[in-house]
Design a protein around this motif. Structure first.
Motif, PDB file in Angstrom:
ATOM      1  N   SER A   1       8.088   2.161  -2.453  1.00 55.57           N
ATOM      2  CA  SER A   1       7.875   2.340  -1.020  1.00 55.57           C
ATOM      3  C   SER A   1       9.184   2.714  -0.328  1.00 55.57           C
ATOM      4  O   SER A   1       9.221   3.596   0.525  1.00 55.57           O
ATOM      5  CB  SER A   1       7.291   1.057  -0.444  1.00 55.57           C
TER       6      SER A   1
ATOM      7  N   THR B   1       3.170   7.159  -3.513  1.00 53.86           N
ATOM      8  CA  THR B   1       1.997   6.422  -3.033  1.00 53.86           C
ATOM      9  C   THR B   1       0.993   6.264  -4.157  1.00 53.86           C
ATOM     10  O   THR B   1       0.405   5.206  -4.364  1.00 53.86           O
ATOM     11  CB  THR B   1       1.354   7.160  -1.856  1.00 53.86           C
TER      12      THR B   1
ATOM     13  N   ASP C   1       6.057   7.574   4.395  1.00 52.20           N
ATOM     14  CA  ASP C   1       4.689   7.370   3.904  1.00 52.20           C
ATOM     15  C   ASP C   1       3.740   8.404   4.486  1.00 52.20           C
ATOM     16  O   ASP C   1       3.692   8.593   5.702  1.00 52.20           O
ATOM     17  CB  ASP C   1       4.206   5.958   4.271  1.00 52.20           C
TER      18      ASP C   1
ATOM     19  N   THR D   1      -0.347   0.753   7.683  1.00 52.20           N
ATOM     20  CA  THR D   1       0.830   1.394   7.106  1.00 52.20           C
ATOM     21  C   THR D   1       2.088   1.250   7.973  1.00 52.20           C
ATOM     22  O   THR D   1       3.149   0.937   7.446  1.00 52.20           O
ATOM     23  CB  THR D   1       0.532   2.873   6.820  1.00 52.20           C
TER      24      THR D   1
ATOM     25  N   GLN E   1      10.438   6.297  -0.906  1.00 54.50           N
ATOM     26  CA  GLN E   1       9.717   7.300  -0.137  1.00 54.50           C
ATOM     27  C   GLN E   1      10.401   7.608   1.193  1.00 54.50           C
ATOM     28  O   GLN E   1      10.267   8.713   1.705  1.00 54.50           O
ATOM     29  CB  GLN E   1       8.298   6.788   0.118  1.00 54.50           C
TER      30      GLN E   1
END
Lengths: 379, 393
Positions: free
Chosen positions: B155, B167, B382, B76, B158
């Motif tokens: 993404s 997600t 994230d 990630t 976020q």
């Protein structure tokens, strides 16, 4: 019972962080004979204890490479020296075909060698008793505590010093571990006659069982039922027809499929009169005739049946098939020459099927027509 | 351990942009020159150029989707690198133009008069014809760009909203993407690489191209992550567990590629059917023989031993070097697939090939640089980020 000997001092901790700190500290103090026991692998423990990387990967590497090379050599020997077999026209040494087998053998040997090395060198098999076994300490570190144990064998070992070290690290309980000489034996047992005879018996049992299974068991019922089949087995009596014979002699006059006898043996005139070409003069048949004519007839008769032999005088030059004589022959008469031959020209009955012979006749007719075209052909 | 992740956006070093521009300009000039000297050879090179960029871009998107689907946390913190590389997908239509305008030079099946007299090619004509080919290529690009667009947009959103639902949304997008990816990459490779030899067919070819794609894109990601990490672009940096994950994936896919490549070869070699062996025979003649042997060494033997041991997989320097090596190997692989059709026997790469390689590197650097300077290099919103940074095997 014999007297108890001190094996080690152990300490229990409550958190993984504490045990890492403890392991680092013990290492710093210079102890060499100590071990850490935790319910699960703790990340960073190898670094804290400054463990050397395991030697097992090298065992895998060396055994794997050896197996790969031996397998290639074995396959080479088997397929080029011991029993060369032509398989699908491939070379005897067919490397691509060996790669899957070599790969399997490499992986298998490397993994078995790793497991065996681990058992014998890391776990010290067949020694199976350890002073820490069945202690309360071991029970706790198998559930929720993190333990460390410093052995009495360590040159720096002094009971009081070890205890105070554990205390200063915040251990929740500190206990000594004792063992009895009778129960725990540190000497490797791998060369003991008992163990070796066990290995030999194991070997005999396993290979014997394998041999019996593959060579005897599979030929007993019910496996042998597979061989009971309703079919004629060569050189064996059969009671199907009676008389013990598996086959009967054919009835007189029986003809094999595709092998009808030729009725006009030595009777060209009759053949000329009675035989009729069963094939239609269509493109497909004429093309078949052309192919066969070029293969079987043209070496002597020439490509156009004009008698231009390619045999350079090795064989009598045949007459042209464009002669009035042959042109006036019926199809059956030409067919007869192909079937029986004529004087020095051999028979072609074995090389050419009936259909092919008739197709050749059609093609000869086409060739003849090409030199004697009718008015209507030109239009 | 604080719960907030401290992240301040840094621009990439200025010399990245400069290097990118210089390489791009130099490559472009060489490519234009090569099109002026030898259109046919350049068009074949352009096919390699296009399929290589597709490998990197599409492969990166594949890895992003895989991360979402598998719930991986270790990658990630570096997912943005893959996202930036995936933006190569946007320029694919441009990259396809040089070869598309010269289809006639590249694809034998575009010659209608040949197709008419050829039983095989006329049987394949309902699939292999220029209009349908064009439609398919456009459809592939469009599908990939749509997925790229949605997944990276979620993404990026976020970063500011910290909305965990994004997600979940991306998880759904990824689940839809993977089967579509499998089909599109298969047909893309059939269209642009397998049909170079239109008589030839291999049912494993799509998987073969996928193996190279997954490997090359992972190598590109690994190289950039290790390089950026040296300059401190990631919050807490990488530990050996991260390196090991990269190294293990590279090693795994190296083996996967070799496995697939060998399977393809073995079956064709065994069956020995003339319509199947022609592709390999062609690569076993003239200079191509040396290329074929080199391919095995470059694409498998050397990197296999270089990455075999555990410490090697955790050594950043080794990883950086081997990533570049693997990227080159993939380019070499694509080149080996395509070029024997252009020249069957004696053939040596020259400045034309060099020009295309320089252009490829330039394009990748420029696109990556453009994206990296625009967006955050770390997906700070994230929910998996912190676990990813603290990842331990």
């Amino acid at each position: 019972m014999s007297e108890k000997i001190l094996y080690s001092y152990t300490a229990l901790f409550d958190t993984p962080n504490q045990i890492i700190k403890a392991a680092k500290k013990v290492k710093e103090e210079g102890y060499t004979k100590y071990d850490v026991n935790t319910p699960y692998p703790i990340h960073g423990m190898d670094a804290a204890m400054e463990l050397k990387p395991s030697l097992l990967p090298y065992v895998a590497l060396v055994v794997g490479l050896t197996a790969a090379i031996s397998m290639i050599i074995f396959l080479w020997w088997q397929n080029t020296i011991d029993y060369p077999l032509n398989i699908g026209g491939k070379p005897f040494f067919a490397l691509p075909a060996y790669i899957p087998v070599t790969f399997e053998v490499t992986v298998l040997s490397a993994s078995i060698a790793t497991v065996v090395a681990m058992l014998f060198f890391v776990f010290k098999f067949p020694n199976n008793v350890h002073p820490l076994h069945d202690t309360d300490y071991m029970k706790r570190v198998s559930v929720d505590k993190y333990g460390i144990s410093i052995q009495a064998e360590d040159p720096l070992f002094e009971a009081e010093k070890v205890k105070s070290l554990f205390n200063s690290l915040g251990a929740s309980s500190i206990t000594p571990i004792y063992y009895s000489d009778e129960l725990v034996n540190f000497k490797p047992k791998i060369l003991e006659p008992k163990f070796i005879s066990f290995l030999i018996i194991l070997f005999i049992v396993v290979s014997g069982a394998t041999y019996i299974t593959l060579n005897k068991l599979l030929f007993l019922p019910p496996y042998s039922w597979m061989m009971v089949q309703d079919k004629v087995i060569a050189q064996k009596t059969s009671d199907f027809f009676g008389g013990g014979s598996g086959m009967l002699t054919p009835v007189k006059g029986t003809v094999a499929r595709g092998f009808l006898p030729y009725k006009f043996d030595k009777k060209p005139e009759l053949a000329a009169k009675e035989l009729v070409n069963p094939l239609m003069p269509v493109k497909k048949n004429i093309e078949l005739g052309k192919t066969k004519f070029n293969i079987y007839c043209s070496p002597c008769h020439g490509y156009h049946a004009e008698g231009k032999s390619r045999l350079r005088g090795q064989f009598p030059i045949p007459p042209s098939l464009h002669s009035d004589k042959v042109r006036n022959w019926s199809d059956g008469r030409i067919y007869h020459v192909i079937t029986e031959g004529q004087n020095v020209m051999p028979s072609y009955a074995h090389q050419l099927s009936r259909q092919e012979r008739w197709a050749i006749v059609l093609y000869i007719r086409a060739l003849q027509r090409s030199l004697n075209a009718k008015e209507s052909d030109l239009q | 351990m604080s719960d907030v992740i401290e992240y301040t956006k840094k621009k990439l070093p200025a010399n990245w942009n400069k290097t990118g521009i210089v390489l791009f300009a130099l490559g472009l000039i060489l490519v234009i020159l090569s099109f002026m000297t030898d259109v046919s050879r350049s068009s074949f090179n352009a096919v390699v150029f296009l399929t290589f960029l597709t490998s990197i871009g599409l492969g990166s998107l594949f890895w992003i989707a895989t991360e979402y689907l598998s719930g991986a946390v270790w990658s990630t913190p570096f997912r943005r690198v893959a996202e930036f590389l995936a933006s190569l997908l946007i320029i694919l239509p441009l990259a396809a133009l040089p070869s598309y305008f010269n289809l006639h030079d590249v694809f034998h099946w575009t010659h209608l008069e040949v197709v008419k007299g050829d039983a095989y090619l006329s049987a394949k004509q309902p699939y292999l014809n220029v209009p349908f080919f064009t439609i398919r290529t456009i459809a592939f690009f469009l599908i990939w760009i749509i997925f790229y667009f949605y997944i990276t947009r979620n993404s990026l959103k976020q970063d500011t909203t910290k909305d965990q639902n994004l997600t979940k949304k991306n998880l759904r997008w990824s689940a839809i993407f993977i089967p579509i990816f499998a089909l599109t990459i298969t047909f893309f490779s059939i269209d642009w690489l397998m049909s170079l030899e239109p008589h030839w067919f291999s049912t494993i070819f799509g998987v073969y191209y996928f193996a190279g794609t997954a490997l090359a894109s992972m190598a590109a990601i690994t190289y950039l992550v290790v390089k950026l990490n040296e300059k401190g672009y990631f919050v807490e940096g990488l530990v050996s567990d991260h390196y090991y994950s990269f190294g293990a994936l590279l090693f795994g896919f190296l083996n996967f590629w070799a496995y697939i490549a060998f399977s393809q070869f073995l079956l064709i070699w065994y069956a020995n059917l003339p319509e199947e062996t022609l592709w390999f025979l062609q690569k076993w003649e003239g200079n191509w023989l040396y290329f074929s042997i080199l391919l095995i060494i470059i694409h498998f033997v050397v990197p296999y031993f270089a990455l075999l041991s555990q410490p090697a997989k955790m050594d950043p320097k080794r990883l950086k070097f081997m990533s570049l090596w693997i990227l080159f190997a993939h380019y070499f692989d694509l080149y080996w697939i395509s070029m024997p059709t252009y020249s069957e026997f004696a053939f040596m790469p020259g400045w034309i090939e060099l020009g295309f390689i320089i252009l490829t590197i330039g394009v990748i650097i420029l696109v990556f640089n453009w994206k990296a300077n625009k967006e955050n290099l770390v997906p700070i919103g994230d929910p998996k980020l912190k676990r990813g940074i603290k990842f331990r095997l």
